[in-house]
Design a protein around this motif. Sequence first.
Motif, PDB file in Angstrom:
ATOM      1  N   ALA A  39       0.795  -1.302  -0.089  1.00  0.00           N
ATOM      2  CA  ALA A  39       0.329  -0.078   0.137  1.00  0.00           C
ATOM      3  C   ALA A  39       0.845   1.210  -0.067  1.00  0.00           C
ATOM      4  O   ALA A  39       0.509   2.254  -0.582  1.00  0.00           O
ATOM      5  CB  ALA A  39      -0.893  -0.049   1.206  1.00  0.00           C
ATOM      6  N   GLN A  40       1.994   1.213   0.752  1.00  0.00           N
ATOM      7  CA  GLN A  40       2.793   2.459   0.656  1.00  0.00           C
ATOM      8  C   GLN A  40       3.459   2.710  -0.556  1.00  0.00           C
ATOM      9  O   GLN A  40       3.723   3.962  -1.038  1.00  0.00           O
ATOM     10  CB  GLN A  40       3.815   2.358   2.003  1.00  0.00           C
ATOM     11  N   LEU A  58      -5.524  11.143  -3.261  1.00  0.00           N
ATOM     12  CA  LEU A  58      -4.654  10.056  -3.055  1.00  0.00           C
ATOM     13  C   LEU A  58      -5.465   8.920  -2.566  1.00  0.00           C
ATOM     14  O   LEU A  58      -5.357   7.615  -3.304  1.00  0.00           O
ATOM     15  CB  LEU A  58      -3.540  10.044  -2.095  1.00  0.00           C
ATOM     16  N   ALA A  59      -6.329   8.999  -1.887  1.00  0.00           N
ATOM     17  CA  ALA A  59      -7.134   7.946  -1.368  1.00  0.00           C
ATOM     18  C   ALA A  59      -7.998   7.432  -2.318  1.00  0.00           C
ATOM     19  O   ALA A  59      -8.247   6.329  -2.685  1.00  0.00           O
ATOM     20  CB  ALA A  59      -7.910   8.550  -0.113  1.00  0.00           C
ATOM     21  N   ASP A  60      -8.659   8.293  -3.282  1.00  0.00           N
ATOM     22  CA  ASP A  60      -9.556   8.285  -4.294  1.00  0.00           C
ATOM     23  C   ASP A  60      -8.709   7.149  -5.326  1.00  0.00           C
ATOM     24  O   ASP A  60      -9.122   6.138  -5.829  1.00  0.00           O
ATOM     25  CB  ASP A  60      -9.920   9.266  -5.070  1.00  0.00           C
ATOM     26  N   MET A  69      -5.454   6.279   4.313  1.00  0.00           N
ATOM     27  CA  MET A  69      -4.667   7.215   3.538  1.00  0.00           C
ATOM     28  C   MET A  69      -3.813   7.861   4.394  1.00  0.00           C
ATOM     29  O   MET A  69      -2.796   8.124   4.341  1.00  0.00           O
ATOM     30  CB  MET A  69      -5.345   7.691   2.320  1.00  0.00           C
ATOM     31  N   THR A  70      -4.572   8.528   5.306  1.00  0.00           N
ATOM     32  CA  THR A  70      -3.887   9.180   6.376  1.00  0.00           C
ATOM     33  C   THR A  70      -2.853   8.368   7.143  1.00  0.00           C
ATOM     34  O   THR A  70      -1.664   9.123   7.239  1.00  0.00           O
ATOM     35  CB  THR A  70      -4.800   9.724   7.555  1.00  0.00           C
ATOM     36  N   LYS A  71      -3.011   7.165   7.379  1.00  0.00           N
ATOM     37  CA  LYS A  71      -2.204   6.219   8.049  1.00  0.00           C
ATOM     38  C   LYS A  71      -0.869   6.120   7.224  1.00  0.00           C
ATOM     39  O   LYS A  71       0.477   5.919   7.742  1.00  0.00           O
ATOM     40  CB  LYS A  71      -2.681   5.130   8.374  1.00  0.00           C
ATOM     41  N   GLU A  78       7.062   9.749   7.928  1.00  0.00           N
ATOM     42  CA  GLU A  78       7.807   9.434   9.171  1.00  0.00           C
ATOM     43  C   GLU A  78       9.320   9.089   8.481  1.00  0.00           C
ATOM     44  O   GLU A  78      10.485   9.331   9.069  1.00  0.00           O
ATOM     45  CB  GLU A  78       7.503   8.231   9.869  1.00  0.00           C
ATOM     46  N   ARG A  79       9.198   8.442   7.470  1.00  0.00           N
ATOM     47  CA  ARG A  79      10.485   8.027   6.445  1.00  0.00           C
ATOM     48  C   ARG A  79      11.148   8.906   5.676  1.00  0.00           C
ATOM     49  O   ARG A  79      11.898   8.727   4.894  1.00  0.00           O
ATOM     50  CB  ARG A  79      10.188   6.670   5.904  1.00  0.00           C
ATOM     51  N   ASP A  80      10.456  10.274   5.776  1.00  0.00           N
ATOM     52  CA  ASP A  80      11.012  11.515   4.848  1.00  0.00           C
ATOM     53  C   ASP A  80      10.641  10.880   3.206  1.00  0.00           C
ATOM     54  O   ASP A  80      11.557  11.278   2.357  1.00  0.00           O
ATOM     55  CB  ASP A  80      12.592  11.795   5.053  1.00  0.00           C
ATOM     56  N   LEU A  81       9.790  10.177   2.912  1.00  0.00           N
ATOM     57  CA  LEU A  81       9.486   9.672   1.538  1.00  0.00           C
ATOM     58  C   LEU A  81       8.546  10.494   0.895  1.00  0.00           C
ATOM     59  O   LEU A  81       8.500  10.826  -0.452  1.00  0.00           O
ATOM     60  CB  LEU A  81       9.132   8.200   1.536  1.00  0.00           C
TER      61      LEU A  81
END
Length: 145
Positions: A39-40, A58-60, A69-71, A78-81
């Motif tokens: 998913a990521q 993005l969720a759509d 999608m928020t998660k 958090e990973r700076d991606l």
Amino acid sequence: MAERGTVDPRELAVALRDAITRLNRRVRQARPVGDLTVAQLSALTSLELAGTLTPGELADQERVRPPTMTKIIARLAERDLVERRPHPTDGRQAIIAATAEGRAVYARFAQVRDEWLTGRLVELTEGERETLGAAAAILRRVARD
């Protein structure tokens, strides 16, 4: 399929869906060692293709609910991606974009997948590769929104 010389669209739809699903699954399995979830990676891919999207867009695009999608966005951030930017016209919204590191991670995943698929394609005949090239163009037309 149907009688010789005719192609039943329903039978072709089933055959194409099956082949595309199997190929997509196999290509997704070709990935470098890492801890990104499917998913990521998919969200990162959507951002790479679109440039920037709101979390709702993005969720759509990913066909998930906004809280999911928020998660995903939070884990990527958090990973700076990915990074959040202010929306240019709506102060209540944010724009999500891949960072340089996110684009590099996406590029590594794409490279591994391309190498796997290239390895399979070199096993085919020149005629088969030409047929697949024509099929790819047709599939892009079919996939248009």
